[in-house]
Design a protein around this motif. Structure first.
Motif, short mmCIF file in Angstrom:
data_model
loop_
_atom_site.label_atom_id
_atom_site.label_comp_id
_atom_site.label_asym_id
_atom_site.label_seq_id
_atom_site.Cartn_x
_atom_site.Cartn_y
_atom_site.Cartn_z
N ALA A 94 17.58 21.58 -17.15
CA ALA A 94 16.51 21.75 -16.16
C ALA A 94 15.71 20.45 -16.02
CB ALA A 94 15.59 22.89 -16.57
N PHE A 95 15.45 19.77 -17.15
CA PHE A 95 14.74 18.50 -17.11
C PHE A 95 15.54 17.45 -16.34
CE2 PHE A 95 13.83 14.29 -18.85
CZ PHE A 95 12.46 14.22 -18.69
N ASP B 89 16.77 14.50 -10.81
CA ASP B 89 17.55 14.31 -9.58
C ASP B 89 16.81 14.86 -8.37
OD1 ASP B 89 19.86 12.98 -10.51
OD2 ASP B 89 20.65 14.85 -11.32
N TYR B 90 16.20 16.04 -8.54
CA TYR B 90 15.47 16.65 -7.42
C TYR B 90 14.32 15.74 -6.99
CZ TYR B 90 12.58 19.86 -4.75
OH TYR B 90 11.82 20.44 -3.74
N ASP B 91 13.56 15.25 -7.95
CA ASP B 91 12.42 14.39 -7.63
C ASP B 91 12.88 13.09 -6.98
OD1 ASP B 91 10.78 16.31 -8.71
OD2 ASP B 91 10.53 15.30 -10.64
N HIS B 92 14.01 12.57 -7.44
CA HIS B 92 14.55 11.33 -6.86
C HIS B 92 14.95 11.56 -5.41
CE1 HIS B 92 17.77 8.44 -5.86
NE2 HIS B 92 17.04 7.58 -6.56
N ASP B 93 15.64 12.67 -5.14
CA ASP B 93 16.07 12.98 -3.77
C ASP B 93 14.87 13.21 -2.87
OD1 ASP B 93 18.64 12.80 -4.68
OD2 ASP B 93 18.94 14.98 -4.86
N ARG B 94 13.86 13.87 -3.40
CA ARG B 94 12.67 14.17 -2.60
C ARG B 94 11.90 12.89 -2.28
NH1 ARG B 94 7.32 15.12 -3.73
NH2 ARG B 94 6.20 16.49 -2.26
N ALA B 95 11.92 11.93 -3.22
CA ALA B 95 11.18 10.68 -3.04
C ALA B 95 11.67 9.91 -1.82
CB ALA B 95 11.30 9.81 -4.29
N SER C 286 25.76 16.15 -1.78
CA SER C 286 24.37 16.06 -1.28
C SER C 286 23.63 17.37 -1.46
CB SER C 286 24.38 15.67 0.21
OG SER C 286 25.09 16.65 0.97
N VAL C 287 24.32 18.39 -1.98
CA VAL C 287 23.66 19.68 -2.23
C VAL C 287 22.58 19.47 -3.29
CG1 VAL C 287 23.95 22.03 -3.08
CG2 VAL C 287 25.72 21.00 -1.63
N PRO C 288 21.34 19.86 -3.00
CA PRO C 288 20.24 19.60 -3.95
C PRO C 288 20.24 20.57 -5.13
CG PRO C 288 19.41 20.83 -2.09
CD PRO C 288 20.86 20.53 -1.78
N PHE C 289 19.63 20.14 -6.21
CA PHE C 289 19.37 21.03 -7.33
C PHE C 289 18.11 21.84 -7.04
CE2 PHE C 289 21.62 17.68 -9.98
CZ PHE C 289 22.73 18.46 -10.21
N ASN C 290 17.86 22.80 -7.90
CA ASN C 290 16.64 23.60 -7.77
C ASN C 290 15.43 22.78 -8.22
OD1 ASN C 290 15.00 25.78 -7.33
ND2 ASN C 290 16.29 27.23 -8.47
N ASP C 291 14.28 23.10 -7.65
CA ASP C 291 13.02 22.50 -8.09
C ASP C 291 12.47 23.39 -9.19
OD1 ASP C 291 10.60 21.31 -8.45
OD2 ASP C 291 9.77 21.85 -6.48
N TRP C 292 12.88 23.09 -10.43
CA TRP C 292 12.55 23.98 -11.55
C TRP C 292 11.05 24.02 -11.83
CZ3 TRP C 292 16.08 27.28 -12.47
CH2 TRP C 292 17.43 26.96 -12.30
#
Length: 318
Positions: free
Chosen positions: A185-186, A191-197, A249-255
């Motif tokens: 999850a960490f 990855d999620y934060d990087h994609d969102r940035a 390109s499928v995103p991970f969950n925003d845990w």
């Protein structure tokens, strides 16, 4: 005696769904390739498939409440099955996926550690649906997948074998481990934060950077995609491993937004030891000290007894 079926009988389906751990075995075609056996234990990762439209499955079978008691029927209702699938969690190896991509051969094994003894093997042909593929998303949409899930392993079962398992010891189930979920999850959050940035304005990026640095350490730790690309591309024999999951390109969950928290494992937990009925030396499955340790204790006790007897004998003579 062992029995064989061309499907998973309803009573076996019921028993399988109660098990906490299973094992998968695969091998490459290479004559001197590495044969692999992997334990699987994460909760809610194993699934049985029922084909409701297939007439060969017949009417729903009555399932005995105790798989060993065929006369105790009617407690539950289930269907036969010829297919199963499980959620494959991340790890440093990729043998199962690589072998299945090459030849599809797989055996899934379950063992009874409580209740009546039993071993069940599912012989089948496997397919790999990686994270990021349509087949994966159909079976595990984002709101259902677990952190660290890298693929779905689908198994079409052509033979089922049952055997006694009389020599398998009893073990007490305590609780699931959370370590993989916490780490995954960490990593996925990175990855999620990087994609969102990539979608943020310059000002928003600066604020996010300051917040991340203020968290103290770990800011430069790579995400799960980097882990997959580093450790999961090839098997020990050089066969292809993951090919889609690390680049999709499928995103991970925003845990962080889910509020989901996995407790830290208590790694001091030990199972209760079980001794052989009827006396004799105890085999310790807890401390790992085993028969030698117990025989040592017996010998020490015997020696102490001789010393005490000798002292008493001398005292009486005096």
């Amino acid at each position: 005696m062992g029995k064989f079926y061309d499907h998973i009988p309803a009573n076996i389906v019921s028993w399988i769904q109660d098990q906490k751990i299973f094992y998968v075995a695969t091998a490459p075609l290479l004559e001197d390739g590495h044969v692999n056996m992997s334990p699987k234990g994460c909760s809610d990762t194993f699934h049985v498939v029922y084909d409701e439209d297939d007439d060969t499955f017949g009417v729903k079978d009555e399932v005995p409440s105790d798989p060993a008691d065929e006369e105790d029927a009617g407690k539950k209702v289930a269907k036969k099955s010829r297919a199963v699938w499980y959620e494959d969690m991340s790890g440093s190896g990729i043998e199962t996926i690589s072998h299945l991509k090459e030849n599809g051969r797989i055996t899934v094994m379950f063992v009874a550690f409580e209740g009546p003894p039993q071993i069940v093997r599912l012989f089948g042909t496997g397919k790999v649906y990686e994270f990021g593929t349509p087949e994966y998303e159909e079976l595990l949409p984002l709101n259902k997948r677990q952190p660290g899930s890298r693929a779905v392993i689908w198994v079409d079962v052509y033979k089922v074998g049952t055997s006694c398992g009389f020599s398998i010891p009893f073990f007490d189930y305590n609780r699931p481990r959370n370590k993989l979920h916490r780490l995954a999850a960490f990593s996925e959050q990175k990855d999620y934060d990087h994609d969102r940035a990539a979608t943020l304005t310059t000002e928003e990026k600066e604020k996010a950077k300051e917040k991340e640095q203020g968290g103290g350490g770990g800011a430069s730790m790579p995400g799960l995609r980097h882990f997959w690309k580093t450790y999961n591309l090839k098997s020990l024999d050089g066969l292809p491993g993951l090919e889609v999951a690390y680049s999709t390109s499928v995103p991970f969950n925003d845990w962080k937004s889910t509020g989901k928290v996995w407790d830290v494992d208590d790694e001091t937990i030990r199972s209760k030891s079980r001794s052989k009925e009827g006396g004799g030396a105890t085999l310790s499955f807890v401390t790992g000290q085993g028969l030698g340790w117990d025989l040592g204790k017996v010998l020490v006790g015997f020696g102490a007894g001789l010393v005490v007897s000798s002292v008493i004998s001398r005292f009486v003579k005096v």
